[in-house]
Design an enzyme around this catalytic site. Structure first.
Site, PDB file in Angstrom:
ATOM      1  N   THR A 134       7.867   4.617  -1.272  1.00  0.00           N
ATOM      2  CA  THR A 134       9.268   4.228  -2.160  1.00  0.00           C
ATOM      3  C   THR A 134       9.279   2.511  -2.546  1.00  0.00           C
ATOM      4  O   THR A 134       7.544   2.225  -1.878  1.00  0.00           O
ATOM      5  CB  THR A 134      10.424   3.920  -1.782  1.00  0.00           C
ATOM      6  OG1 THR A 134      10.447   2.835  -0.156  1.00  0.00           O
ATOM      7  CG2 THR A 134      10.461   5.281  -0.340  1.00  0.00           C
ATOM      8  N   ALA A 174       7.247   1.718   2.604  1.00  0.00           N
ATOM      9  CA  ALA A 174       8.866   0.790   1.475  1.00  0.00           C
ATOM     10  C   ALA A 174       8.431  -0.260   1.518  1.00  0.00           C
ATOM     11  O   ALA A 174       7.238  -1.420   2.376  1.00  0.00           O
ATOM     12  CB  ALA A 174       9.869   0.808   2.640  1.00  0.00           C
ATOM     13  N   PRO A 226       5.545  -1.177   5.625  1.00  0.00           N
ATOM     14  CA  PRO A 226       5.172  -2.481   4.975  1.00  0.00           C
ATOM     15  C   PRO A 226       4.379  -2.486   3.979  1.00  0.00           C
ATOM     16  O   PRO A 226       3.460  -2.716   3.959  1.00  0.00           O
ATOM     17  CB  PRO A 226       5.214  -3.805   4.935  1.00  0.00           C
ATOM     18  CG  PRO A 226       5.301  -3.560   7.207  1.00  0.00           C
ATOM     19  CD  PRO A 226       5.197  -2.166   6.955  1.00  0.00           C
ATOM     20  N   LYS A 227       4.850  -2.530   2.778  1.00  0.00           N
ATOM     21  CA  LYS A 227       3.896  -2.254   0.771  1.00  0.00           C
ATOM     22  C   LYS A 227       4.634  -3.629   0.441  1.00  0.00           C
ATOM     23  O   LYS A 227       5.329  -4.102   0.770  1.00  0.00           O
ATOM     24  CB  LYS A 227       4.555  -0.778   0.464  1.00  0.00           C
ATOM     25  CG  LYS A 227       4.546   0.060   0.251  1.00  0.00           C
ATOM     26  CD  LYS A 227       5.085   1.337  -0.087  1.00  0.00           C
ATOM     27  CE  LYS A 227       4.349   1.262  -2.281  1.00  0.00           C
ATOM     28  NZ  LYS A 227       5.172   1.792  -2.582  1.00  0.00           N
ATOM     29  N   ILE A 228       2.705  -4.421   0.878  1.00  0.00           N
ATOM     30  CA  ILE A 228       3.087  -6.043   0.144  1.00  0.00           C
ATOM     31  C   ILE A 228       2.427  -6.019  -1.283  1.00  0.00           C
ATOM     32  O   ILE A 228       0.888  -5.378  -0.706  1.00  0.00           O
ATOM     33  CB  ILE A 228       2.603  -6.248   1.819  1.00  0.00           C
ATOM     34  CG1 ILE A 228       3.295  -6.274   2.635  1.00  0.00           C
ATOM     35  CG2 ILE A 228       2.595  -8.193   0.922  1.00  0.00           C
ATOM     36  CD1 ILE A 228       2.812  -6.857   3.152  1.00  0.00           C
TER      37      ILE A 228
END
Length: 223
Positions: free
Chosen positions: A27, A59, A86-88
């Site tokens: 997402t 996310a 976590p998408k960074i």
């Protein structure tokens, strides 16, 4: 090879996850926007209920500075579950946050990748996935296939614990090209995947097989 759904639509996930060999869900804020002003954390927890813990859930953070990114990552882990990736974004500040989060043993997806340099640096921090934006790269005349191939070679050469998860697709041909170029995973909308299986040629072939059986045996089912 891993296939992920790039969506936050609960109805699509409830219907399609049991049907497809899907490995997870990705997402981002633009995907979330399509669902309207949802109650974000309960919505994400519901996605987890649908896909289970054997699949990955990704996310995205919102902060731009390193400490803010780290805080956002912990917030996602605390409010959704401790298995979230976590998408960074792969910026200077993002790379610093990736490094610290990996030091803490947190799974990380490096996103917003448009270049080999971004990919090299993200891999060097020890991230688990990196997400090159296939269509966006192609639209600005970047050699997308060459970039993915080079990054895959880098991962193999240094035995890096990282997978390339290609993203941002506009058609199924791009998905195939990403995998041919060395991507270990692809994430795409359920709509795109369904379209690939809804070709009139496929439907016509099935119809012909059934019609031929009926002409021969007088039924449309196996005895």
């Amino acid at each position: 090879m891993e296939i992920l759904f790039d969506t936050a639509n609960l109805q699509d996930l409830e219907r399609m996850v049991p049907l497809y060999p899907v490995h997870g869900v990705t997402t981002n804020p633009s995907i979330i926007k399509k669902e309207g002003r949802i109650d974000f954390y309960p919505h994400m927890r519901r996605i987890r209920e649908i896909i289970g813990y054997e699949r990955t859930l990704h996310a995205q953070v919102l902060a731009r500075d390193t400490q803010g990114i780290i805080d956002d990552a912990h917030r996602l882990l605390d409010q959704i579950d401790d298995k979230v990736y976590p998408k960074i974004p792969t910026t200077e500040e993002g790379l610093a946050a990736m490094h610290q989060l990996k030091e803490e043993g947190i799974k990380v997806t490096a996103t917003g990748i448009y270049s080999k340099t971004q990919g090299f640096l993200a891999i060097a921090t020890g991230v688990d996935y990196l997400a090159p934006y296939y269509n966006r790269m192609q639209s600005i005349d970047i050699d997308t296939r060459g970039t993915i191939s080079t990054l895959a070679g880098f991962i193999d050469r240094f035995n890096a614990p990282c997978k390339i998860m290609a993203a941002s697709f506009k058609n199924i041909a791009q998905v195939s090209h990403a995998l041919e170029s060395g991507a270990h995973a692809v994430t795409m909308s359920p709509k795109l995947l369904r379209a690939a299986l809804s070709s009139p040629d496929i439907t016509d072939a099935v119809d012909v097989f059934i019609a031929d059986w009926e002409k021969t045996f007088g039924t449309t089912s196996l005895p």
